[in-house]
Design a protein around this motif. Structure first.
Motif, PDB file in Angstrom:
ATOM      1  N   MET A 305       0.838  -1.214   0.000  1.00  0.00           N
ATOM      2  CA  MET A 305       0.000   0.000   0.000  1.00  0.00           C
ATOM      3  C   MET A 305       0.869   1.259   0.000  1.00  0.00           C
ATOM      4  N   ALA A 306       1.870   1.275   0.865  1.00  0.00           N
ATOM      5  CA  ALA A 306       2.739   2.453   0.986  1.00  0.00           C
ATOM      6  C   ALA A 306       3.543   2.668  -0.285  1.00  0.00           C
ATOM      7  N   LEU A 307       4.023   1.572  -0.876  1.00  0.00           N
ATOM      8  CA  LEU A 307       4.827   1.694  -2.085  1.00  0.00           C
ATOM      9  C   LEU A 307       3.992   2.180  -3.263  1.00  0.00           C
ATOM     10  N   ASN A 308       2.758   1.676  -3.351  1.00  0.00           N
ATOM     11  CA  ASN A 308       1.888   2.083  -4.459  1.00  0.00           C
ATOM     12  C   ASN A 308       1.463   3.543  -4.354  1.00  0.00           C
ATOM     13  N   LEU A 309       1.206   3.994  -3.117  1.00  0.00           N
ATOM     14  CA  LEU A 309       0.707   5.363  -2.925  1.00  0.00           C
ATOM     15  C   LEU A 309       1.818   6.343  -2.563  1.00  0.00           C
ATOM     16  N   ASP A 310       3.078   5.854  -2.560  1.00  0.00           N
ATOM     17  CA  ASP A 310       4.242   6.705  -2.287  1.00  0.00           C
ATOM     18  C   ASP A 310       4.144   7.393  -0.918  1.00  0.00           C
ATOM     19  N   TRP A 311       3.794   6.604   0.090  1.00  0.00           N
ATOM     20  CA  TRP A 311       3.763   7.151   1.457  1.00  0.00           C
ATOM     21  C   TRP A 311       5.188   7.286   1.982  1.00  0.00           C
ATOM     22  N   LYS A 312       5.523   8.463   2.505  1.00  0.00           N
ATOM     23  CA  LYS A 312       6.851   8.697   3.075  1.00  0.00           C
ATOM     24  C   LYS A 312       6.925   8.129   4.495  1.00  0.00           C
ATOM     25  N   GLU A 313       8.088   7.556   4.811  1.00  0.00           N
ATOM     26  CA  GLU A 313       8.255   6.952   6.134  1.00  0.00           C
ATOM     27  C   GLU A 313       8.081   7.984   7.252  1.00  0.00           C
ATOM     28  N   GLU A 314       8.563   9.245   7.030  1.00  0.00           N
ATOM     29  CA  GLU A 314       8.438  10.279   8.055  1.00  0.00           C
ATOM     30  C   GLU A 314       6.975  10.598   8.333  1.00  0.00           C
ATOM     31  N   VAL A 315       6.162  10.630   7.264  1.00  0.00           N
ATOM     32  CA  VAL A 315       4.736  10.922   7.426  1.00  0.00           C
ATOM     33  C   VAL A 315       4.047   9.770   8.153  1.00  0.00           C
ATOM     34  N   ILE A 316       4.400   8.533   7.791  1.00  0.00           N
ATOM     35  CA  ILE A 316       3.817   7.359   8.465  1.00  0.00           C
ATOM     36  C   ILE A 316       4.133   7.407   9.958  1.00  0.00           C
ATOM     37  N   SER A 317       5.379   7.751  10.304  1.00  0.00           N
ATOM     38  CA  SER A 317       5.790   7.821  11.714  1.00  0.00           C
ATOM     39  C   SER A 317       4.996   8.881  12.467  1.00  0.00           C
ATOM     40  N   THR A 318       4.821  10.057  11.850  1.00  0.00           N
ATOM     41  CA  THR A 318       4.057  11.133  12.482  1.00  0.00           C
ATOM     42  C   THR A 318       2.602  10.725  12.696  1.00  0.00           C
ATOM     43  N   VAL A 319       1.998  10.124  11.676  1.00  0.00           N
ATOM     44  CA  VAL A 319       0.603   9.701  11.782  1.00  0.00           C
ATOM     45  C   VAL A 319       0.449   8.613  12.838  1.00  0.00           C
ATOM     46  N   LEU A 320       1.387   7.668  12.871  1.00  0.00           N
ATOM     47  CA  LEU A 320       1.308   6.582  13.852  1.00  0.00           C
ATOM     48  C   LEU A 320       1.393   7.117  15.276  1.00  0.00           C
ATOM     49  N   ASN A 321       2.267   8.099  15.498  1.00  0.00           N
ATOM     50  CA  ASN A 321       2.394   8.671  16.844  1.00  0.00           C
ATOM     51  C   ASN A 321       1.120   9.389  17.268  1.00  0.00           C
ATOM     52  N   LYS A 322       0.467  10.058  16.338  1.00  0.00           N
ATOM     53  CA  LYS A 322      -0.798  10.717  16.667  1.00  0.00           C
ATOM     54  C   LYS A 322      -1.910   9.686  16.865  1.00  0.00           C
ATOM     55  N   TYR A 323      -1.853   8.612  16.105  1.00  0.00           N
ATOM     56  CA  TYR A 323      -2.831   7.535  16.283  1.00  0.00           C
ATOM     57  C   TYR A 323      -2.623   6.866  17.646  1.00  0.00           C
ATOM     58  N   LYS A 324      -1.362   6.667  18.001  1.00  0.00           N
ATOM     59  CA  LYS A 324      -1.032   6.099  19.322  1.00  0.00           C
ATOM     60  C   LYS A 324      -1.581   6.975  20.440  1.00  0.00           C
ATOM     61  N   ARG A 325      -1.463   8.282  20.284  1.00  0.00           N
ATOM     62  CA  ARG A 325      -2.001   9.221  21.273  1.00  0.00           C
ATOM     63  C   ARG A 325      -3.507   9.045  21.422  1.00  0.00           C
ATOM     64  N   LYS A 326      -4.180   8.877  20.300  1.00  0.00           N
ATOM     65  CA  LYS A 326      -5.633   8.686  20.309  1.00  0.00           C
ATOM     66  C   LYS A 326      -6.008   7.409  21.061  1.00  0.00           C
ATOM     67  N   ILE A 327      -5.251   6.332  20.843  1.00  0.00           N
ATOM     68  CA  ILE A 327      -5.512   5.062  21.518  1.00  0.00           C
ATOM     69  C   ILE A 327      -5.298   5.198  23.022  1.00  0.00           C
ATOM     70  N   VAL A 328      -4.198   5.830  23.415  1.00  0.00           N
ATOM     71  CA  VAL A 328      -3.880   6.014  24.842  1.00  0.00           C
ATOM     72  C   VAL A 328      -5.004   6.769  25.546  1.00  0.00           C
ATOM     73  N   ARG A 329      -5.440   7.850  24.947  1.00  0.00           N
ATOM     74  CA  ARG A 329      -6.452   8.696  25.568  1.00  0.00           C
ATOM     75  C   ARG A 329      -7.815   7.998  25.608  1.00  0.00           C
ATOM     76  N   SER A 330      -8.175   7.343  24.511  1.00  0.00           N
ATOM     77  CA  SER A 330      -9.469   6.656  24.449  1.00  0.00           C
ATOM     78  C   SER A 330      -9.541   5.540  25.481  1.00  0.00           C
ATOM     79  N   GLN A 331      -8.449   4.815  25.634  1.00  0.00           N
ATOM     80  CA  GLN A 331      -8.405   3.703  26.579  1.00  0.00           C
ATOM     81  C   GLN A 331      -8.587   4.195  28.012  1.00  0.00           C
ATOM     82  N   ILE A 332      -7.969   5.331  28.333  1.00  0.00           N
ATOM     83  CA  ILE A 332      -8.075   5.887  29.687  1.00  0.00           C
ATOM     84  C   ILE A 332      -9.494   6.392  29.941  1.00  0.00           C
TER      85      ILE A 332
END
Length: 720
Positions: A305-332
């Motif tokens: 998916m990432a290779l086909n849509l040319d997703w940059k690793e830096e962008v994936i890392s930033t999005v994942l960290n924000k997604y992680k934040r969402k999970i942490v907060r929702s769980q609490i």
């Protein structure tokens, strides 16, 4: 344009568009004789990364108090601790005002151009900086109002003068917007009771300790004080808005970073990697969690998916960290479960070891979860006190209790170079100092230095410093009034609900909405610090956090009390201090002609001797307790002698009068820890106090001095 604002016991005079007109915003603020310039400047290009690039600098100009900087270089150089701490206060108060996604490098500078000893420069600087930001073209919608609250004779005092603050038992500094609180700094101020009468007979009960009231504040009184400040902030915010609504620059339509860089990537993670992210959050230790999340980033970036849509690793890392934040907060919020499996009020496991360093005066290794502080206490003499200049005071400030906080990179697994302490280190050390100082009788104690070496960090190392510091003092044989503990609280606001967290770890600090540190004894609070990251906090939520913090603090103190009972003090290496009183009229005999007697005592018994010639207090400090006791007995023996001789030279000297300002070129007869004795005329010597000595003096030097005062046969001098 000039604006006069009568607000919260201060008349504030603002000049807008008068100076620094090329800055994005600038104001000149005058209160009484104090004048500060606050400016805001902004770059046009955004920075990369998910952070707010804000820098705040508060600078005191020495000319503001009619002074020339001391030292070899006659200009302002590195900011002092007060300047650094004030910069942090302004930063913490204004940072939450910036719109989400703002990423333009911005600098706020506050210059103190004229000082007034009765004006609170910290409150003044914050309000000036806030107004410069509010009037600028940066899209900030409301002005911050900062106030200080004191408590004198059981009454709250709004924005006390510096002289009034000296009489206060409370120092509470609060910043907010309308009915929302953004920043809190609080310390209790210990008040010493009057000393009991001391007999002039040196063999009477001479050892005494004046009682000191720690002035801890219970949670209910603390809430009342903050509520008092909140009402003043609400009033001030409204006045500022009404006064300056027509003076604001047009707000720029700036491009803001989106909350989620790529919604498509976020959706992909949610659909395919949600369980792996939750596993990394909930099952891993701090270092392992970061490694596991990085593996997920690599897996996604190397996927089809990432290779086909040319997703940059830096962008994936930033999005994942924000997604992680969402999970942490929702769980609490939704499950009341934290990343490490604890309940919302649960404290991490604590272990305490004392005096693990054989050659240190006192030490404590305090470990709470993955946060570990080694706090070491060292006792010294008056010569070891930290001397610093204060802009609004004519005399240097002598600090007899110091707390230094160090945060090496290895404490968080980083191979970063060791550097001199930065703003964060100074701030954490100052917070620990404010928390612990009320527990120490600084009038009767040795000079004390606490050093906190953070060996491991995963949240609230400053509060570990408080806990370890309190026990390190006990381990060094310091008779503190009570043990003091600290706890860091967190807060999550999500979907109209909130959760308060006790003893937050680094993940919860990073992804939460509040960092609230509370320190105190079993009887009440000695220090507070609160920062809100987004928006403000209501008084009801703050009250809930205070009472939950009390539960956690009591739990920690119970464990600390158990450790305190097991302390084995290193008596054989501790310096010994003896404090007692003699008849003040006998001080001249203890000092001797030209300081010969006291110099002999210092040399013979290897001690430091400090004398208060007005009260008759004698303080002896030495590394060998037997020699300290012998020096004490010798001084008592001298003080008991009848040294009055009719027609003696001493009587003659009592009749010699000196004019204030009379100048002499005198020889240095002797140098003492507290100053130097200088020959004048008619066989009379005067004392040049250590605070008036700029360069090192030695016996035989010739110095030019002037008489600064005379009390009987005591002559005080100053350099010419």
């Amino acid at each position: 344009m000039r604006y006069r604002v009568d607000i919260n016991n201060n008349l504030e005079i603002y000049d807008v568009d008068k100076v620094a007109k090329q800055a994005a915003g600038a104001v000149l603020l005058q209160i009484k004789n104090a004048v500060v310039l606050a400016t805001v400047a902004r770059e046009d290009e955004k920075v990369e990364g998910d952070f707010l690039p804000l820098t705040v600098s508060y600078i005191e100009k020495q000319y503001a108090a009619g002074k020339i900087p001391g030292g070899y270089i006659k200009r302002e150089t590195k900011p002092g601790d007060f300047e650094t701490l004030t910069s942090r206060i302004i930063d913490r108060s204004l940072r939450p005002l910036f719109p989400k996604g703002y990423a333009y490098p911005t600098q706020i500078v506050v210059f103190v151009l004229s000082a007034d000893s009765e004006v609170d420069l910290q409150v003044m600087a914050l309000n000036a900086a806030s107004m410069a930001l509010y009037l600028s073209d940066i899209p900030v919608d409301a002005p911050v109002c900062g106030v200080r609250v004191g408590m004198i004779d059981n009454e709250f005092v709004l924005n006390p003068t510096n002289k009034e603050l000296d009489k206060s038992v409370l120092d509470l500094y609060v910043a907010g917007v309308k009915d929302e609180l953004l920043m809190i700094e609080m310390r209790s101020i210990p008040q010493k009771n009057d000393k009991k009468e001391i007999s002039n007979d040196p063999l009477d009960a001479l050892n005494f300790t004046p009682n000191q009231n720690m002035n801890e504040f219970d949670e209910e009184l603390m809430v009342k004080a903050i509520d008092f400040a909140g009402k003043a902030i609400l009033n001030g915010s409204q006045i500022y808005e009404d006064t300056f609504k027509d003076a604001r620059k047009a707000k720029l339509d700036l491009e803001l970073n989106p909350e989620m860089e790529d919604e498509e990537i976020a959706k992909f993670i949610d659909e395919n990697y949600k369980d792996e992210v939750k596993f990394a959050i909930n099952q891993m230790a701090k270092s392992e969690r970061a490694s596991e999340l990085n593996k997920i980033v690599k897996k996604i970036s190397n996927g089809e998916m990432a290779l086909n849509l040319d997703w940059k690793e830096e962008v994936i890392s930033t999005v994942l960290n924000k997604y992680k934040r969402k999970i942490v907060r929702s769980q609490i919020i939704n499950e009341n479960v934290r990343a490490d499996g604890r309940g919302l009020k649960e404290i991490r496991p604590i272990s305490i070891e004392t005096n693990i360093l054989p050659s240190a005066h006192g030490s404590c290794l305090f470990t709470r979860g993955q946060t570990q502080a080694l706090v070491v206490a060292t006792l010294g003499s008056e010569n070891d006190a930290q001397v610093s200049d204060v802009l609004t005071q004519s005399e240097p400030l002598s600090e007899r209790f110091m707390v230094n906080y160090n945060f090496p990179g290895f404490s968080v697994g980083e191979a970063s170079p060791l550097k001199s302490p930065g703003r964060r280190e100074l701030g954490h050390g100052n917070l620990a100092k404010r928390a612990l100082a009320p527990s120490v009788d600084l009038e009767n104690a040795e000079v004390i230095r606490l050093v906190s070496e953070i060996l491991e960090s995963n949240g609230s190392s400053s509060m570990a410093t408080v806990c370890g510091g309190s026990l390190a003092l006990r381990a060094a044989g310091v008779n503190t009034y009570k043990l003091v503990a600290g706890i860091a609280m967190g807060l999550i606001f999500e979907d109209g609900k909130h959760a308060i967290l006790s003893d937050i770890m680094g993940l919860e600090d990073h992804d939460g909405d509040m960092d609230f540190k509370v320190a105190g004894s079993l009887d009440g609070i000695t220090a507070l610090q609160m920062d809100i990251k987004l928006g403000g906090i209501s008084l009801d939520v703050l009250k809930e956090a205070l009472y939950q913090a009390k539960e956690g603090r009591e739990h920690i103190l119970n464990l600390m009390n158990e450790a305190d009972l097991k302390i084995k003090v290193n008596d054989e290496i501790l310096p010994k201090t003896e404090i007692f009183n003699i008849d003040p009229s006998k001080m001249v005999d203890v000092i001797g002609q030209g300081g010969k007697t006291i110099k002999s005592l210092v040399d013979d018994y290897l001690v430091t001797i400090d004398l208060d010639r007005d009260s008759g207090e004698v303080k002896i400090l030495g590394k060998n307790k037997n020699l300290v006791y012998e020096a004490k007995e010798k001084i008592l023996e001298i003080a008991k002698k009848d040294n009055k001789f009719k027609g003696s030279k001493k009587d003659h000297k009592k009749n010699i009068k000196f004019e204030i300002g009379e100048e002499f070129e005198g020889e240095v007869k002797s140098v003492m820890p507290f100053g130097a004795f200088i020959s004048l005329r008619d066989g009379v010597d005067g004392l040049l106090h250590i605070s008036n000595i700029k360069d090192e003096l030695k016996e035989g030097d010739i110095v030019k001095v002037a008489v600064d005062g005379q009390k009987g046969n005591k002559i005080s001098l100053k350099l010419v």
